[in-house]
Write a protein that holds these residues in place. Structure first.
Motif, mmCIF file in Angstrom:
data_model
loop_
_atom_site.group_PDB
_atom_site.id
_atom_site.type_symbol
_atom_site.label_atom_id
_atom_site.label_comp_id
_atom_site.label_asym_id
_atom_site.label_seq_id
_atom_site.Cartn_x
_atom_site.Cartn_y
_atom_site.Cartn_z
ATOM 1 N N GLY A 135 -45.630 -18.856 -14.659
ATOM 2 C CA GLY A 135 -44.500 -17.942 -14.569
ATOM 3 C C GLY A 135 -44.642 -17.009 -13.376
ATOM 4 N N LEU A 136 -43.742 -16.066 -13.282
ATOM 5 C CA LEU A 136 -43.749 -15.118 -12.173
ATOM 6 C C LEU A 136 -44.906 -14.133 -12.331
ATOM 7 C CD1 LEU A 136 -39.926 -14.396 -12.224
ATOM 8 C CD2 LEU A 136 -41.114 -15.680 -10.453
ATOM 9 N N ASP A 137 -45.568 -13.797 -11.209
ATOM 10 C CA ASP A 137 -46.635 -12.806 -11.297
ATOM 11 C C ASP A 137 -46.067 -11.410 -11.045
ATOM 12 O OD1 ASP A 137 -46.458 -12.368 -8.511
ATOM 13 O OD2 ASP A 137 -48.040 -13.813 -8.066
ATOM 14 N N ASN A 138 -46.917 -10.398 -11.146
ATOM 15 C CA ASN A 138 -46.450 -9.014 -11.042
ATOM 16 C C ASN A 138 -45.823 -8.710 -9.691
ATOM 17 O OD1 ASN A 138 -47.247 -8.383 -13.641
ATOM 18 N ND2 ASN A 138 -49.248 -7.610 -13.020
ATOM 19 N N ASP A 139 -46.361 -9.295 -8.628
ATOM 20 C CA ASP A 139 -45.788 -9.056 -7.302
ATOM 21 C C ASP A 139 -44.418 -9.708 -7.170
ATOM 22 O OD1 ASP A 139 -47.895 -7.497 -6.378
ATOM 23 O OD2 ASP A 139 -49.041 -9.238 -5.712
ATOM 24 N N ASP A 140 -44.222 -10.887 -7.792
ATOM 25 C CA ASP A 140 -42.899 -11.513 -7.803
ATOM 26 C C ASP A 140 -41.903 -10.613 -8.539
ATOM 27 O OD1 ASP A 140 -43.967 -13.855 -6.609
ATOM 28 O OD2 ASP A 140 -44.454 -14.701 -8.574
ATOM 29 N N MET A 141 -42.321 -10.128 -9.718
ATOM 30 C CA MET A 141 -41.429 -9.320 -10.553
ATOM 31 C C MET A 141 -41.040 -8.013 -9.869
ATOM 32 S SD MET A 141 -41.150 -11.259 -13.231
ATOM 33 C CE MET A 141 -40.405 -10.222 -14.481
ATOM 34 N N ALA A 142 -41.884 -7.539 -8.957
ATOM 35 C CA ALA A 142 -41.604 -6.278 -8.279
ATOM 36 C C ALA A 142 -40.403 -6.370 -7.346
ATOM 37 C CB ALA A 142 -42.840 -5.817 -7.502
ATOM 38 N N HIS A 143 -39.912 -7.579 -7.085
ATOM 39 C CA HIS A 143 -38.717 -7.739 -6.252
ATOM 40 C C HIS A 143 -37.432 -7.713 -7.081
ATOM 41 C CE1 HIS A 143 -40.817 -8.652 -2.496
ATOM 42 N NE2 HIS A 143 -41.675 -9.345 -3.221
ATOM 43 N N ALA A 144 -37.556 -7.642 -8.412
ATOM 44 C CA ALA A 144 -36.390 -7.707 -9.286
ATOM 45 C C ALA A 144 -36.023 -6.322 -9.801
ATOM 46 C CB ALA A 144 -36.673 -8.640 -10.458
ATOM 47 N N ASP A 145 -34.733 -6.101 -10.019
ATOM 48 C CA ASP A 145 -34.285 -4.848 -10.618
ATOM 49 C C ASP A 145 -33.980 -4.999 -12.099
ATOM 50 O OD1 ASP A 145 -31.365 -5.776 -10.711
ATOM 51 O OD2 ASP A 145 -31.739 -5.784 -8.556
ATOM 52 N N THR A 146 -33.834 -6.246 -12.576
ATOM 53 C CA THR A 146 -33.509 -6.501 -13.976
ATOM 54 C C THR A 146 -34.283 -7.722 -14.448
ATOM 55 O OG1 THR A 146 -31.268 -5.639 -13.609
ATOM 56 C CG2 THR A 146 -31.642 -6.893 -15.632
ATOM 57 N N TRP A 147 -34.876 -7.633 -15.635
ATOM 58 C CA TRP A 147 -35.616 -8.756 -16.187
ATOM 59 C C TRP A 147 -34.806 -9.428 -17.290
ATOM 60 C CZ3 TRP A 147 -41.344 -6.707 -16.853
ATOM 61 C CH2 TRP A 147 -41.817 -6.313 -15.591
ATOM 62 N N VAL A 148 -35.007 -10.734 -17.441
ATOM 63 C CA VAL A 148 -34.286 -11.519 -18.443
ATOM 64 C C VAL A 148 -35.303 -12.133 -19.396
ATOM 65 C CG1 VAL A 148 -32.629 -13.365 -18.844
ATOM 66 C CG2 VAL A 148 -32.536 -12.063 -16.701
ATOM 67 N N TRP A 231 -39.669 1.598 -9.078
ATOM 68 C CA TRP A 231 -38.826 2.782 -9.143
ATOM 69 C C TRP A 231 -37.558 2.593 -8.305
ATOM 70 C CZ3 TRP A 231 -39.827 7.912 -6.181
ATOM 71 C CH2 TRP A 231 -38.914 8.879 -6.605
ATOM 72 N N PHE A 232 -37.726 2.157 -7.064
ATOM 73 C CA PHE A 232 -36.567 1.990 -6.193
ATOM 74 C C PHE A 232 -35.728 0.772 -6.579
ATOM 75 C CE2 PHE A 232 -39.039 4.833 -3.428
ATOM 76 C CZ PHE A 232 -38.036 5.713 -3.025
ATOM 77 N N GLN A 233 -36.362 -0.253 -7.184
ATOM 78 C CA GLN A 233 -35.616 -1.452 -7.565
ATOM 79 C C GLN A 233 -34.787 -1.245 -8.824
ATOM 80 O OE1 GLN A 233 -35.296 -4.087 -5.835
ATOM 81 N NE2 GLN A 233 -37.154 -4.695 -4.759
ATOM 82 N N ARG A 234 -35.068 -0.171 -9.568
ATOM 83 C CA ARG A 234 -34.458 -0.013 -10.882
ATOM 84 C C ARG A 234 -32.945 0.164 -10.807
ATOM 85 N NH1 ARG A 234 -37.152 4.689 -13.893
ATOM 86 N NH2 ARG A 234 -38.994 3.559 -13.164
ATOM 87 N N GLY A 235 -32.445 0.733 -9.750
ATOM 88 C CA GLY A 235 -31.009 0.946 -9.609
ATOM 89 C C GLY A 235 -30.473 0.280 -8.364
ATOM 90 N N GLU A 236 -29.185 0.445 -8.131
ATOM 91 C CA GLU A 236 -28.546 -0.116 -6.946
ATOM 92 C C GLU A 236 -28.501 0.969 -5.875
ATOM 93 O OE1 GLU A 236 -24.781 -1.736 -8.028
ATOM 94 O OE2 GLU A 236 -25.631 -3.040 -9.580
ATOM 95 N N VAL A 237 -29.461 0.942 -4.983
ATOM 96 C CA VAL A 237 -29.518 1.918 -3.897
ATOM 97 C C VAL A 237 -28.462 1.567 -2.861
ATOM 98 C CG1 VAL A 237 -31.005 2.956 -2.136
ATOM 99 C CG2 VAL A 237 -31.980 2.213 -4.321
ATOM 100 N N THR A 238 -27.745 2.567 -2.386
ATOM 101 C CA THR A 238 -26.713 2.300 -1.383
ATOM 102 C C THR A 238 -27.288 2.406 0.025
ATOM 103 O OG1 THR A 238 -25.981 4.597 -1.124
ATOM 104 C CG2 THR A 238 -24.988 3.305 -2.926
ATOM 105 N N GLU A 239 -26.530 1.862 0.957
ATOM 106 C CA GLU A 239 -26.948 1.895 2.362
ATOM 107 C C GLU A 239 -27.039 3.330 2.861
ATOM 108 O OE1 GLU A 239 -26.056 2.322 6.636
ATOM 109 O OE2 GLU A 239 -24.646 2.707 4.980
ATOM 110 N N GLN A 240 -26.109 4.208 2.431
ATOM 111 C CA GLN A 240 -26.147 5.618 2.829
ATOM 112 C C GLN A 240 -27.385 6.308 2.267
ATOM 113 O OE1 GLN A 240 -24.107 7.782 4.816
ATOM 114 N NE2 GLN A 240 -25.966 8.950 4.444
ATOM 115 N N GLU A 241 -27.737 6.004 1.013
ATOM 116 C CA GLU A 241 -28.931 6.602 0.415
ATOM 117 C C GLU A 241 -30.191 6.163 1.157
ATOM 118 O OE1 GLU A 241 -27.394 7.099 -4.204
ATOM 119 O OE2 GLU A 241 -28.157 5.166 -3.497
ATOM 120 N N LEU A 242 -30.237 4.888 1.565
ATOM 121 C CA LEU A 242 -31.394 4.421 2.329
ATOM 122 C C LEU A 242 -31.506 5.155 3.657
ATOM 123 C CD1 LEU A 242 -31.823 0.549 1.966
ATOM 124 C CD2 LEU A 242 -33.209 2.383 1.004
#
Length: 263
Positions: A135-148, A231-242
């Motif tokens: 399965g996916l490892d912790n580093d893979d999961m760190a690219h996701a904002d939502t888990w299934v 932390w940053f992946q948890r929500g939808e960060v906008t381009e202006q916020e970045l």
């Protein structure tokens, strides 16, 4: 590999639909049967991250049962970050509990959200599926904002790769209908940032934290970096916020240089 039978005249559905990302798949037959499952559920976009035996593999087409056009259009990527760089949302299948604070959906809830995100808002989304053995490892999961997580028999939750893709594809097919999105995210004159843009900021932030000494504890550094990413992946960060966050990092770096701390 000329003369290959590409099967049915499959093509993407109108508008955005989820990208299926197979991370380090091990067997050509599993890639082929995953494509077959995608075709059943009306999914078309397939990306492969570092397939173990390379790509293309004739056995995948043999196992796809007429879904060859999906395999013809599949793209290969060296890393998960590269595979999802143009996506605005990333979901990841996660069969076992992990000690991370994040959003978790069932397959049905994930499909409903994917319909809202893809068709209702026109954003590009990806769903990550991990290698057959681990399965996916912790580093893979760190690219996701939502888990299934699939609600299955807790005494036997083992699925092969195609089955895992099939469940998600089935729920997508049954949820993908025209309707008014039940939730909206107002971005006004900005837009949701892509994962590539977010990755650029996270890389810069990590470099600056290394420079200021915040990540000097080498034993704890990987976990600290992953926590920041989650932390940053948890929500939808906008381009202006970045852009604002980049400005914050710039000013913090300038202040460090004025105090004589090396960059």
């Amino acid at each position: 590999m000329t003369g290959r039978d590409t099967g049915a005249d499959l093509k993407p559905m109108p508008g955005e639909s989820p990208v299926v990302v197979l991370v380090r798949p091990q067997l050509a037959e599993n890639i082929g049967t995953a494509a077959r499952a995608m075709a059943n559920g009306g999914l078309f976009h397939l990306r492969l991250v570092a397939p173990r035996d390379g790509w293309p593999l004739e056995r995948a087409w043999n196992a796809s049962s007429g879904a060859g056009r999906i395999l013809d259009s599949a793209t290969v990527h060296a890393t998960v970050a590269d595979a999802v760089a143009d996506c605005h949302r990333v979901f990841a299948t996660c069969p076992r509990p992990r000690h991370i604070i994040t959003q978790i959906r069932t397959a049905r809830a994930a499909a409903e959200e994917l319909v809202e995100v893809c068709q209702g808002r026109g954003l590009r989304s990806a769903v990550l599926f991990g290698p057959e053995r681990t399965g996916l490892d912790n580093d893979d999961m760190a690219h996701a904002d939502t888990w299934v997580r699939y609600p299955l028999n807790p005494d036997h939750m083992s699925l092969n790769l195609a089955q895992a893709v099939m469940i998600l594809a089935y729920e997508w097919w049954n949820s993908a209908e025209d309707r008014t999105p039940p939730r909206q995210f107002l971005t006004h004159e900005t837009r949701v940032a892509t994962k590539g843009e977010l990755e650029g900021f996270l890389s810069r932030l990590t470099n600056e934290l290394d420079a200021c000494g915040f990540l000097d504890n080498l034993a704890k550094r990987p976990g600290m970096v992953r926590n920041l990413r989650h932390w940053f992946q948890r929500g939808e960060v906008t381009e202006q916020e970045l852009r604002t966050l980049h400005g914050v990092v710039t000013e913090l770096s300038r202040g460090r240089m004025l105090r004589g701390r090396p960059v």
